[in-house]
Design a protein around this motif. Sequence first.
Motif, PDB file in Angstrom:
ATOM      1  N   MET A   1       0.836  -1.171   0.000  1.00  0.00           N
ATOM      2  CA  MET A   1       0.000   0.000   0.000  1.00  0.00           C
ATOM      3  C   MET A   1       0.878   1.230   0.000  1.00  0.00           C
ATOM      4  N   GLY A   2       0.380   2.298  -0.568  1.00  0.00           N
ATOM      5  CA  GLY A   2       1.183   3.497  -0.617  1.00  0.00           C
ATOM      6  C   GLY A   2       0.421   4.696  -1.147  1.00  0.00           C
ATOM      7  N   PRO A   3       1.084   5.847  -1.096  1.00  0.00           N
ATOM      8  CA  PRO A   3       0.469   7.070  -1.612  1.00  0.00           C
ATOM      9  C   PRO A   3       0.378   7.038  -3.133  1.00  0.00           C
ATOM     10  N   PHE A   4      -0.397   7.950  -3.674  1.00  0.00           N
ATOM     11  CA  PHE A   4      -0.651   8.013  -5.108  1.00  0.00           C
ATOM     12  C   PHE A   4       0.643   7.979  -5.926  1.00  0.00           C
ATOM     13  N   GLN A   5       1.663   8.707  -5.473  1.00  0.00           N
ATOM     14  CA  GLN A   5       2.925   8.791  -6.216  1.00  0.00           C
ATOM     15  C   GLN A   5       3.642   7.443  -6.329  1.00  0.00           C
ATOM     16  N   SER A   6       3.326   6.514  -5.450  1.00  0.00           N
ATOM     17  CA  SER A   6       3.999   5.215  -5.495  1.00  0.00           C
ATOM     18  C   SER A   6       3.714   4.476  -6.795  1.00  0.00           C
ATOM     19  N   GLY A   7       2.607   4.785  -7.444  1.00  0.00           N
ATOM     20  CA  GLY A   7       2.270   4.142  -8.710  1.00  0.00           C
ATOM     21  C   GLY A   7       3.104   4.605  -9.887  1.00  0.00           C
ATOM     22  N   PHE A   8       3.887   5.653  -9.694  1.00  0.00           N
ATOM     23  CA  PHE A   8       4.725   6.178 -10.770  1.00  0.00           C
ATOM     24  C   PHE A   8       6.123   5.566 -10.788  1.00  0.00           C
ATOM     25  N   LYS A   9       6.469   4.806  -9.790  1.00  0.00           N
ATOM     26  CA  LYS A   9       7.823   4.255  -9.651  1.00  0.00           C
ATOM     27  C   LYS A   9       7.898   2.893 -10.345  1.00  0.00           C
ATOM     28  N   THR A  10       7.773   2.926 -11.655  1.00  0.00           N
ATOM     29  CA  THR A  10       7.651   1.703 -12.437  1.00  0.00           C
ATOM     30  C   THR A  10       8.778   0.719 -12.158  1.00  0.00           C
ATOM     31  N   GLY A  11      10.010   1.167 -12.212  1.00  0.00           N
ATOM     32  CA  GLY A  11      11.144   0.271 -11.995  1.00  0.00           C
ATOM     33  C   GLY A  11      11.108  -0.380 -10.630  1.00  0.00           C
TER      34      GLY A  11
END
Length: 135
Positions: A1-11
């Motif tokens: 689980m994480g904040p919205f920005q965590s979904g941008f860390k593809t690698g």
Amino acid sequence: MGPFQSGFKTGELIENGITHILNVTNMHYTKRSQYFRYLDVAINDNVVEDAKKHFRITNRFIKDSLASGGKVLVQSENGKSRCATFILAFLIQSEKLKLKEGLSILRSFVSEIDINEGFMQQLAHYDLELLEKND
């Protein structure tokens, strides 16, 4: 689980084996569908919002993701209320955990959980409903 920005860390997500993303916000962004399967549930984090009406679809998404050998990121705006709500709904339904037990387990991984009172009441009702069905 994480904040919205965590979904941008593809690698980083790929390195951690994430295959599915459950987005429980009202925010939209460019999806990386070549790497992840998504489910978006537009929901606000307030005491009058009905999270419970989404539990069946989010539980199925998580269950199917795990059954296929995947891992799920549940993301909300701050990663403290909505994320925890939907993870707990899954644990209550799928793992047959009581709400209190599920909270304790979740807090052992993420101490800063802060579920709004409306969602807590819905989870408590959900817990009782499933308990009655299993009796």
